[in-house]
Structures are given as structure tokens and as C-alpha cells.
Design a protein around this motif. Structure first.
Motif, PDB file in Angstrom:
ATOM      1  N   ALA A 189       0.675  -1.064   0.117  1.00 52.55           N
ATOM      2  CA  ALA A 189      -0.158  -0.094   0.235  1.00 52.55           C
ATOM      3  C   ALA A 189       0.625   0.828   0.153  1.00 52.55           C
ATOM      4  O   ALA A 189       0.318   1.896   0.495  1.00 52.55           O
ATOM      5  N   CYS A 190       2.287   1.069  -0.116  1.00 54.72           N
ATOM      6  CA  CYS A 190       3.385   2.090  -0.087  1.00 54.72           C
ATOM      7  C   CYS A 190       2.630   3.001   0.757  1.00 54.72           C
ATOM      8  O   CYS A 190       2.963   3.889   0.928  1.00 54.72           O
ATOM      9  N   ARG A 191       2.650   2.916   2.212  1.00 53.92           N
ATOM     10  CA  ARG A 191       2.365   3.657   3.416  1.00 53.92           C
ATOM     11  C   ARG A 191       3.012   2.839   4.635  1.00 53.92           C
ATOM     12  O   ARG A 191       3.520   1.786   3.688  1.00 53.92           O
ATOM     13  N   LEU A 192       3.147   3.838   5.729  1.00 54.17           N
ATOM     14  CA  LEU A 192       3.542   3.009   6.941  1.00 54.17           C
ATOM     15  C   LEU A 192       2.486   3.734   8.057  1.00 54.17           C
ATOM     16  O   LEU A 192       1.277   4.058   7.835  1.00 54.17           O
ATOM     17  N   THR A 193       1.682   2.831   9.145  1.00 55.98           N
ATOM     18  CA  THR A 193       0.789   2.075   9.726  1.00 55.98           C
ATOM     19  C   THR A 193       1.420   2.238  11.059  1.00 55.98           C
ATOM     20  O   THR A 193       1.944   1.211  11.494  1.00 55.98           O
ATOM     21  N   ARG A 194       0.072   3.261  11.855  1.00 56.48           N
ATOM     22  CA  ARG A 194       0.680   3.303  12.888  1.00 56.48           C
ATOM     23  C   ARG A 194      -0.776   2.377  14.300  1.00 56.48           C
ATOM     24  O   ARG A 194      -1.586   2.772  13.572  1.00 56.48           O
ATOM     25  N   TYR A 195       0.368   1.436  14.664  1.00 58.21           N
ATOM     26  CA  TYR A 195      -0.613   1.000  16.547  1.00 58.21           C
ATOM     27  C   TYR A 195      -0.815   1.525  17.026  1.00 58.21           C
ATOM     28  O   TYR A 195       0.560   1.448  17.812  1.00 58.21           O
ATOM     29  N   SER A 233      11.038  -0.754  -3.633  1.00 62.04           N
ATOM     30  CA  SER A 233      10.702   0.109  -5.011  1.00 62.04           C
ATOM     31  C   SER A 233      10.452   1.400  -5.368  1.00 62.04           C
ATOM     32  O   SER A 233       9.242   1.195  -4.099  1.00 62.04           O
ATOM     33  N   PRO A 234       9.887   1.797  -6.385  1.00 68.72           N
ATOM     34  CA  PRO A 234       9.275   3.552  -6.560  1.00 68.72           C
ATOM     35  C   PRO A 234       7.843   2.588  -6.471  1.00 68.72           C
ATOM     36  O   PRO A 234       7.293   2.062  -6.874  1.00 68.72           O
ATOM     37  N   ARG A 235       6.897   3.755  -6.240  1.00 69.81           N
ATOM     38  CA  ARG A 235       5.691   3.719  -6.943  1.00 69.81           C
ATOM     39  C   ARG A 235       5.481   2.851  -8.334  1.00 69.81           C
ATOM     40  O   ARG A 235       6.303   3.664  -9.292  1.00 69.81           O
ATOM     41  N   VAL A 236       4.861   2.108  -8.600  1.00 75.03           N
ATOM     42  CA  VAL A 236       4.549   1.873  -9.609  1.00 75.03           C
ATOM     43  C   VAL A 236       3.045   1.928 -10.352  1.00 75.03           C
ATOM     44  O   VAL A 236       2.517   0.688 -10.165  1.00 75.03           O
ATOM     45  N   PRO A 237       3.291   2.839 -11.652  1.00 80.02           N
ATOM     46  CA  PRO A 237       0.715   3.249 -11.173  1.00 80.02           C
ATOM     47  C   PRO A 237       0.221   2.404 -12.190  1.00 80.02           C
ATOM     48  O   PRO A 237      -0.928   1.645 -11.471  1.00 80.02           O
ATOM     49  N   PRO A 238       1.284   1.674 -12.779  1.00 82.19           N
ATOM     50  CA  PRO A 238       0.300   0.177 -13.257  1.00 82.19           C
ATOM     51  C   PRO A 238      -0.804  -0.647 -12.812  1.00 82.19           C
ATOM     52  O   PRO A 238      -1.095  -0.574 -12.797  1.00 82.19           O
ATOM     53  N   LEU A 239      -0.307  -0.705 -11.426  1.00 83.91           N
ATOM     54  CA  LEU A 239      -0.095  -1.973  -9.829  1.00 83.91           C
ATOM     55  C   LEU A 239      -1.027  -0.834  -9.839  1.00 83.91           C
ATOM     56  O   LEU A 239      -1.999  -1.692  -8.814  1.00 83.91           O
ATOM     57  N   ASP A 240      -0.513  -0.187  -9.543  1.00 80.71           N
ATOM     58  CA  ASP A 240      -1.757   0.933  -8.334  1.00 80.71           C
ATOM     59  C   ASP A 240      -3.576   0.868  -9.644  1.00 80.71           C
ATOM     60  O   ASP A 240      -4.567   0.434  -8.851  1.00 80.71           O
TER      61      ASP A 240
END
Length: 322
Positions: A189-195, A233-240
Motif C-alpha cells: 500500500a506504499c504506506r506506514l501504519t501506526r498501531y 521499489s518506487p511506486r508503480v502506477p500500472p500496479l496502482d
């Protein structure tokens, strides 16, 4: 987000084995890592490739990924094949290995990824996927299964407890400097989540930071320094775009992906964030001979990069004042 500063590679240290997926620094100043053949390695004097020395500390009999040095000299290891382990490293591969957890609610732990220990003796660790094993990791990224988990092993041991489910390839894990929360890298998800561990939101999760690429392992510098994250990896727009399609379409794409040859991008990136999620350092190189950076740690005047792909570690300059 500000433009990144150039990541300056200095030299490369071969380990004689592929895939130093996580790199961490222990109390002796060694860089520890686990490699594809199951060995845990300690690397000394990385600042000079002519004097760098590699020693074998243990063999897990599986595939070690995330590592967490303990105050008593032990080492927690997330092994993709064997589960959550405790290793007591000894030079010459004589270190002992003990399984702490290899199942949850009767289900085998397929893909343990990263681990952190808190002062109260609790151990928290991630499972990247309940559907795909390590060697088919790309299938989970493509299918976007949301089967990653955050688990807790209590101080007395026993069965792990599931704290969070539905994570998109749960990966790196680190604690806030004050111990009030955990940060989880969701690679898919290209993110960091806080718990949140304490306070009015204890037991709940929220967004810590959105990132320009796919995060892998996390490492905190010191007890209250920045939180470093490797961008595999950088973001991959087709994967998004694919992730917005129906499950059947993603599943078919994943089945094709696991049988296709994979070649990682030459882009390299690492970031450092403070405990509010603000970026304090972003280092990148668009074309790098060292590919698929899955971990980063700092020692002396250098940054050390690990990779699931490469047969060694890269040593880079710290080009800013600490």
C-alpha cells in the motif's frame, strides 16, 4: 514532498551468499544480517572494504528475514520458513536456535517478516502474507490480498495474539521512541501504519505516513533517533490501477507474475522520519547497481543497505551533519 538528496554509494561488501534482507547494528557495533542459505552473519569494519570481515554466528535451518538484537545479547529472528526464533549468536555458526512461535490459532506461520521487542518483554511481529510464501512474494503484491498481520507474543510466551489483520503485505516494524505505538510498513500500500499501544486510541490503527515507494524494513537509530525506512521499489502506477480491479483479475495477474522472471528496478531510496511521521531525510539514486534495497541501518559515518536480491551489502556516505 521535497526533492530527495543524492544517495552516495562508497563501496560494496560481498557476503558470499545472496539476500541480506535485513541489516541491523548490535551492541558491539557489528552489522547483523540473515542470508538465503539460512545463516546469520556478523559483519565487522564495513567502513573499509579491504578490512571488512564476515563471520557466521548461527544457522536457522530456514530463511531468516527481520532481526531484532536483544539487551542480553540474543537475537530475535523472523524466519520465513520456521516462524519466530530466538538465536544466541556464537562465532563459528555454533549459535543456538530456539523456536518461539510457529503457528497462530492452529495455522502455520507461513511468512514471518519483522520483529520488535519492548521493555516489558512483549514481542511484536509481522506476517506479510497468509497466501503466498516468500519465494512468491510478488504474487501477494500483485493480487493485493490484504492478508498481512501484526501479532503479539506475550512475555511468558505461548500462542501469539492477532492484533491487526487485513494489512497489505505487512513488513518492517518499529516502536515509537516513547513506546506508545508501533509503526508497520505496508509494502503493498506504499504506506506506514501506526498501531497505538497506549492512550485513548490503544488497539487502533491509523495512517503514519504515505510514501513515494514500497517500504520494506524499518530501523530506529538509537533510542530516540529517526526511523529509517528502505524503499524496495518506487511506486508503480500500472500496479496502482490493477489494485482497483476485481479480485478475479488481480488473482489471474498474480498467477502470471509468480511464473514470470523478475528484475528489480535500478532505483534506490531510503527515508528517515520523526515520530510524527514527518520526513527528515530522503536519499535516492535513480540508477544504481545495488538493487531492491530492503533494509537500511547506520553505523559510524555510513549507511548500510541490505537487499533481498544482492549477494552483499552496500555502504553509503552520510552526507549531512548528524
Amino acid at each position: 514532498m521535497d526533492r530527495p538528496t543524492a544517495l552516495v554509494p562508497l563501496h560494496y561488501v560481498s557476503l558470499g551468499a545472496r539476500g541480506p534482507e535485513d541489516v541491523v547494528v548490535d551492541a558491539h557495533g557489528r552489522v547483523l544480517t540473515g542470508v538465503e542459505d539460512g545463516r546469520i552473519l556478523g559483519v565487522h569494519d564495513l567502513g573499509d572494504p579491504r578490512t571488512a570481515r564476515v563471520e557466521v554466528l548461527a544457522e536457522t535451518g530456514g530463511r531468516p528475514l527481520g532481526l531484532e538484537p536483544l539487551p542480553d545479547g540474543g537475537l530475535l529472528v523472523c524466519d520465513a520458513e520456521r516462524g519466530l526464533l530466538r538465536v544466541d549468536p556464537v562465532a563459528g555458526a555454533a549459535g543456538t536456535v530456539r523456536v518461539l512461535a510457529d503457528s497462530v490459532a492452529g495455522e502455520r506461520l507461513r511468512f514471518c517478516s519483522n520483529v520488535v521487542a519492548l521493555p516489558d518483554g512483549s514481542v511484536y511481529f509481522t506476517v506479510s502474507s497468509r497466501r503466498y510464501p516468500l519465494e512468491q512474494w510478488i504474487g501477494d503484491i500483485v493480487e493485493h490480498t490484504g492478508t498481512g498481520r501484526l501479532l503479539r507474543l506475550p512475555p511468558a510466551g505461548g500462542d501469539p495474539e492477532v492484533l491487526l489483520d487485513g494489512l497489505q503485505f505487512a513488513n518492517g516494524l518499529a516502536a515509537g521512541a516513547d513506546g506508545s505505538f508501533l509503526v508497520i510498513a505496508e509494502t503493498g500500500a506504499c504506506r506506514l501504519t501506526r498501531y497505538h499501544l497506549t492512550g485513548p486510541r490503544a488497539g487502533h490503527a491509523d495512517l503514519f505516513a504515505a510514501l513515494p515507494g514500497m517500504p520494506d524494513n524499518l530501523w530506529r537509530e538509537g533510542t530516540d533517533g529517526p526511523l529509517w525506512v528502505a524503499l524496495a521499489s518506487p511506486r508503480v502506477p500500472p500496479l496502482d490501477l490493477l489494485h482497483r480491479t476485481p479480485p478475479a483479475v488481480r488473482g489471474a495477474a498474480a498467477r502470471a507474475a509468480v511464473h514470470a522472471p523478475y528484475r528489480p528496478s535500478g532505483a534506490t531510496g531510503v527515508m528517515a522520519l520523526d515520530d510524527t511521521g514527518r520526513t527528515v531525510r530522503h536519499l535516492a539514486r535513480r540508477r544504481s547497481g545495488f538493487r531492491m534495497v530492503t533494509s537500511v541501518c547506520a553505523t559510524a559515518d555510513h549507511l548500510v543497505l541490505g537487499s533481498l536480491w544482492e549477494p552483499g551489502v552496500a555502504v553509503c556516505a552520510r552526507t549531512w551533519a548528524r
